[in-house]
Design an enzyme around this catalytic site. Structure first.
Site, mmCIF file in Angstrom:
data_model
loop_
_atom_site.group_PDB
_atom_site.id
_atom_site.type_symbol
_atom_site.label_atom_id
_atom_site.label_comp_id
_atom_site.label_asym_id
_atom_site.label_seq_id
_atom_site.Cartn_x
_atom_site.Cartn_y
_atom_site.Cartn_z
ATOM 1 N NE ARG A 1 -2.789 -1.508 3.293
ATOM 2 C CZ ARG A 1 -2.364 -1.095 4.485
ATOM 3 N NH1 ARG A 1 -2.216 0.187 4.740
ATOM 4 N NH2 ARG A 1 -2.100 -1.959 5.430
ATOM 5 N N GLY B 1 -2.890 -5.176 -4.853
ATOM 6 C CA GLY B 1 -4.259 -5.327 -4.368
ATOM 7 C C GLY B 1 -4.707 -4.307 -3.328
ATOM 8 N N GLY B 2 -3.830 -4.002 -2.382
ATOM 9 C CA GLY B 2 -4.206 -3.063 -1.327
ATOM 10 C C GLY B 2 -4.458 -1.655 -1.846
ATOM 11 C CE LYS C 1 -7.173 -3.403 5.086
ATOM 12 N NZ LYS C 1 -6.562 -4.625 4.660
ATOM 13 C CE LYS D 1 -6.492 -7.783 10.582
ATOM 14 N NZ LYS D 1 -6.788 -7.738 9.304
ATOM 15 C CB THR D 2 -4.231 -14.211 8.085
ATOM 16 O OG1 THR D 2 -4.563 -12.974 7.461
ATOM 17 C CG2 THR D 2 -4.805 -15.349 7.265
ATOM 18 C CB CYS E 1 0.715 -8.066 13.742
ATOM 19 S SG CYS E 1 1.816 -6.681 13.535
HETATM 20 C C1 SPV Z 1 -3.213 -5.186 5.059
HETATM 21 O O1 SPV Z 1 -2.112 -4.751 4.695
HETATM 22 O O2 SPV Z 1 -3.735 -4.863 6.127
HETATM 23 C C2 SPV Z 1 -3.934 -6.127 4.202
HETATM 24 C C3 SPV Z 1 -3.532 -6.207 2.819
HETATM 25 O O3 SPV Z 1 -4.872 -6.742 4.608
HETATM 26 S S1 SPV Z 1 -3.945 -4.798 1.992
HETATM 27 O O4 SPV Z 1 -4.978 -5.151 1.040
HETATM 28 O O5 SPV Z 1 -2.749 -4.323 1.356
HETATM 29 O O6 SPV Z 1 -4.473 -3.809 2.917
HETATM 30 MN MN MN Z 2 -5.610 -5.827 6.419
#
Ligand code: SPV
Ligand code: MN
Length: 622
Positions: free
Chosen positions: A87, A220-221, A228, A273-274, A271
Site C-alpha cells: 500500500r 491489491g491493497g 481497503k 491476524k490471519t 502481525c
Molecule cells: C493489510 O495490509 O492490512 C492487508 C492487505 O490486509 S492490503 O490489502 O494491502 O491492505
Molecule cells: Mn488488512
C-alpha cells in the site's frame, strides 16, 4: 439523462447495454457514462453474476498476461511492479473540502485540486484496454450490513481477485439505492505487464461522493476497491450511522459443551491476524475486515468479504496446516509476487523445503544473490507476497459466514508487534479501559505490508490508522459511545505474540495463541479466574497449565509463565508516556477520558513499582 443513455449505447454495444439497463438506477448509469468518457477504454465488458461472465474474467486475466497458469490446476501467478509491492500511504489521500482536514495522522488534500489532478491522470488512461464493469456486495447479501459496490477497472487481475474475495452484487444492485463507487486503472503497462507510471500512482478518496479513484498501480491493497478503499468509505459512513467498520478478523472459538463464542481481532498488517483466525480447531468467518452493528441490544458482526488476500511469507506445514494444504493442491488461487520455478511451482520465504536457486519473481528472472537498483539483495519472494482465495476452500470455515444478522461478538482482541511491553494476554477492566489502553494505545513495529522503513514502533489505534476517514479523536469517542444500551458488551483483550526475553528470543511459540484464545473464551463467558494487575486482568498459572495440556499437550512451566506475564513497569510507563504525548500533541480532538484513564493506569504502575520494583511476577498481585 438522454445524453447518458446515448453515451452508454455508443460505448457499450447492445449486449452490455442490455445488461446494464437491467439495473434501473440513473445514478449508476451516469457514473459509468462519465468515467467511460474520461478514461476512454477501447472495449467494455459489463459483468453480471453469471458463471460464464466470471469465467470470461478469469480467461481475460490469462489472455492479458496479468496472470499466468501454474502447474497445479486453478493456480495462477500475478506480479506487481517491483516498486508497487505494498500500500502506498504517501499517495493515498482523502479529498476534503476547503478549510477542512482530518488531523495530522490522516493524509488529505483539497478536494477540488485532488479531483482535478486525478481527472487529468485518468484522462484517456484506458486507451487500448478493456474496462470491466463489476458489481459486488460488501457483507452478506440482502442484509442490514450489505453495501452494494460498483467497480470499474481495466485490470482483469483486480476483477478476478474481487470475484474470489467478495460476494456478487449484480442482483443486489437491482435493489440498491446508495452504493460505493470505485474507478481503477492500472495505466500504461511495461514489458512485464506491470504498471509503468508508478510516479503517477494515486489513490484518492472522495468521501462526499463515496467514490475512490486508483491509478497507475496494481497491488491489491491499492486497487481492489472493496478492500481497503471501501473500508475508508465505510468508516466514515459508520461514524454517521452509529456502527463500526474495523480492521478485524472474525472467528468462532469453541468452549466447553459445544459452546461457540465469536471474537473479532484487530492487528496491524503482518502481525498474526490471519494466522489467529485460521488456528486449527477453531472456525474462521473472516480474516481482515468486519462490520459491527447493534441489533436487539447486542453487538453483532459480519465478515465484509468472503475470501482471503493473505500474506504467504512464513506459511509452513507446521504453523499453518490448513492453508498449507490448500496452497499445495489444485484449486482456484492467485499467488502474487512469489517465486515461480521452471516447473510452474511456487516458492516463498519461510516455505517448507529448500529455496530454489533460481526462478522468476517480482524482479524478473531471479537467482540467489541478485541485487536491485538500490543495491539491496532481492529475496526469492517479496515479504508482502500474497495468496488470494475464496474461503469456501477452507475446511475450518464457520457455518455463519452468510448469516444476514451476523454473529454475536463475545470478545474483541487487540494485538501488535511488541517485543518488550505487554504481557502475552490480558483482559481490560471494562469497555472504556479496553478501548483506551488497548485499542487506542496499540503500537506496532513496522512491517513489509506498507512501503518504508521496517522495525520502527508506530502508533496504530485499533490497527485502523491507515484507513481512518474521520479524525482520530472522533473515532475513539465513537468507539467509547458504541456500547451505549448494549446488554452485555464484548470483553476487550490484548495479546502480544512478539514478546521477547532477555536474549532477544521469542517467549512464545506461534501456536500458543491457541491457548490464549481458549482462555479468552472462558473469560468472556465468566468462567476462568483472573489476577488483577495495574494494566489489566491476567490468567492464573494453574488455568494456563491446564489449557496448555488440553489444547497443545504441552507442559507449561511456571518459569515460562513468569517470563510471559511478569509486569514490565518501566516499559509500560514509557508506553503510557508515548501514547499520552501523541494524544496531547497530535490528536486535536482527544476525548478527556483518554487522559484520565491513561493517568490512572500510570498511577497504578507507579504504586506497584514502589512496592515491588521494576519487574513484577504475577504472584505479587494474586
Ligand atoms: C493489510 O495490509 O492490512 C492487508 C492487505 O490486509 S492490503 O490489502 O494491502 O491492505
Ligand atoms: Mn488488512
Amino acid at each position: 439523462m438522454e445524453i447518458t443513455k446515448e453515451i452508454l449505447k455508443a460505448r457499450l454495444g447492445e449486449e452490455n447495454y442490455r445488461k446494464l439497463m437491467e439495473i434501473k438506477n440513473p445514478k449508476l448509469h451516469e457514473f459509468i457514462a462519465v468515467f467511460m468518457e474520461l478514461c476512454n477504454p477501447s472495449k467494455v465488458f459489463v459483468c453480471s453474476d453469471s458463471g460464464e461472465d466470471v469465467d470470461f474474467i478469469r480467461k481475460e486475466a490469462i489472455k492479458n498476461r496479468e496472470e499466468e497458469k501454474l502447474a497445479l490446476k486453478g493456480h495462477t501467478v500475478h506480479f506487481d511492479s517491483y516498486y508497487d509491492q505494498a500500500r502506498d500511504k504517501e499517495r493515498t489521500k482523502f479529498l476534503v473540502p476547503k478549510g477542512k482536514d482530518l488531523g495530522p495522522h490522516i493524509r488529505s488534500m483539497d478536494r477540488d485540486e485532488g479531483l482535478k489532478e486525478i481527472h487529468d491522470i485518468m484522462k484517456g488512461i484506458m486507451r487500448g484496454h478493456t474496462l470491466y464493469i463489476l458489481f459486488f456486495c460488501l457483507g452478506p447479501a440482502n442484509s442490514e450490513f450489505s453495501i452494494p459496490c460498483v467497480q470499474l477497472t481495466d485490470s482483469p487481475y483486480v476483477a478476478h481477485s474481487e470475484f474470489l474475495l467478495y460476494r456478487k452484487g449484480y442482483e443486489e444492485f437491482k435493489r440498491a439505492k446508495s452504493f460505493f463507487k470505485f474507478v481503477h486503472s492500472e495505466g500504461e503497462l511495461d514489458e512485464k505487464n506491470t504498471s509503468r507510471n508508478i510516479d503517477k500512482r494515486r489513490i484518492y478518496i472522495d468521501l462526499e461522493n463515496e467514490t475512490v479513484y486508483s491509478a497507475n498501480t496494481q497491488y491489491g491493497g491499492n486497487t481492489i476497491g472493496l478492500k481497503k478503499l471501501a473500508m475508508r468509505l465505510a468508516i466514515n459512513r459508520a461514524s454517521r450511522e452509529d456502527w463500526l467498520t474495523e480492521h478485524m478478523f472474525l472467528m468462532c472459538v469453541h468452549g466447553p459443551n459445544q459452546r461457540k463464542t465469536y471474537f473479532t481481532g484487530a492487528f496491524p498488517s503482518l502481525c498474526g491476524k490471519t494466522s489467529t483466525s485460521m488456528i486449527p480447531g477453531e472456525n474462521i468467518v473472516g480474516d481482515d475486515i468486519s462490520y459491527l452493528k447493534k441489533i436487539n441490544r447486542e453487538i453483532r458482526a459480519v465478515n465484509v468479504e468472503k475470501g482471503i488476500f493473505g500474506i504467504i511469507m512464513g506459511v509452513n506445514s507446521k504453523d499453518n496446516p490448513i492453508i498449507w494444504k490448500i496452497l499445495n493442491r489444485p484449486g482456484e488461487i492467485i499467488f502474487s509476487n512469489v517465486l515461480v520455478t521452471r516447473e510452474g511451482g511456487v516458492h516463498w520465504i519461510g516455505k517448507d523445503g529448500e529455496t530454489p536457486k533460481r526462478g522468476r519473481n517480482h524482479s524478473g528472472e531471479w537467482t540467489k544473490g541478485k541485487k536491485d537498483r538500490e543495491g539491496n539483495e532481492i529475496p526469492p519472494s517479496h515479504p508482502n507476497a500474497r495468496f488470494t482465495l475464496d474461503v469456501k476452500l477452507l475446511e475450518n470455515l464457520d457455518t455463519e459466514l452468510d448469516n444476514p444478522k451476523g454473529v454475536r461478538v463475545g470478545g474483541i482482541i487487540y494485538g501488535g508487534r511488541d517485543s518488550d511491553t505487554w504481557v502475552s494476554v490480558k483482559e481490560s477492566f471494562d469497555w472504556t479501559h479496553g478501548v483506551i489502553t488497548m485499542g487506542a494505545s496499540l503500537e506496532s513495529e513496522t512491517t513489509a505490508a506498507t512501503l518504508g522503513e521496517r522495525g520502527v514502533r508506530k502508533y496504530n489505534p485499533m490497527a485502523n490508522l491507515d484507513f481512518l476517514s474521520i479524525p482520530v479523536g472522533k473515532y475513539i469517542q465513537h468507539h467509547l459511545n458504541f456500547i451505549k444500551d448494549v446488554k452485555s458488551p464484548p470483553k476487550i483483550f490484548s495479546v502480544n505474540y512478539f514478546l521477547k526475553g532477555p536474549k532477544g528470543e521469542f517467549l512464545n511459540d506461534k501456536i500458543d495463541k491457541a491457548v490464549w484464545l481458549k482462555w479468552m473464551e472462558l473469560r468472556s463467558q465468566g468462567e476462568a479466574e483472573a489476577i488483577r494487575t495495574p494494566t489489566g486482568l491476567i490468567p492464573g498459572y494453574e488455568d494456563l497449565r491446564k489449557l496448555f495440556k488440553e489444547v497443545l499437550r504441552k507442559d507449561y512451566s511456571r518459569e515460562e509463565y513468569n517470563e510471559q506475564f511478569k509486569l514490565r513497569i518501566p516499559e509500560n510507563l514509557e508506553k503510557i508516556g508515548r501514547i499520552t504525548n501523541i494524544y496531547k500533541t497530535k490528536v486535536r480532538d482527544t476525548p478527556a477520558i483518554v487522559f484520565k484513564i491513561l493517568e490512572e493506569q500510570r498511577k497504578r504502575l507507579e504504586d506497584a513499582r514502589k512496592k515491588f520494583g521494576d519487574y513484577v511476577t504475577p504472584d505479587k498481585f494474586s
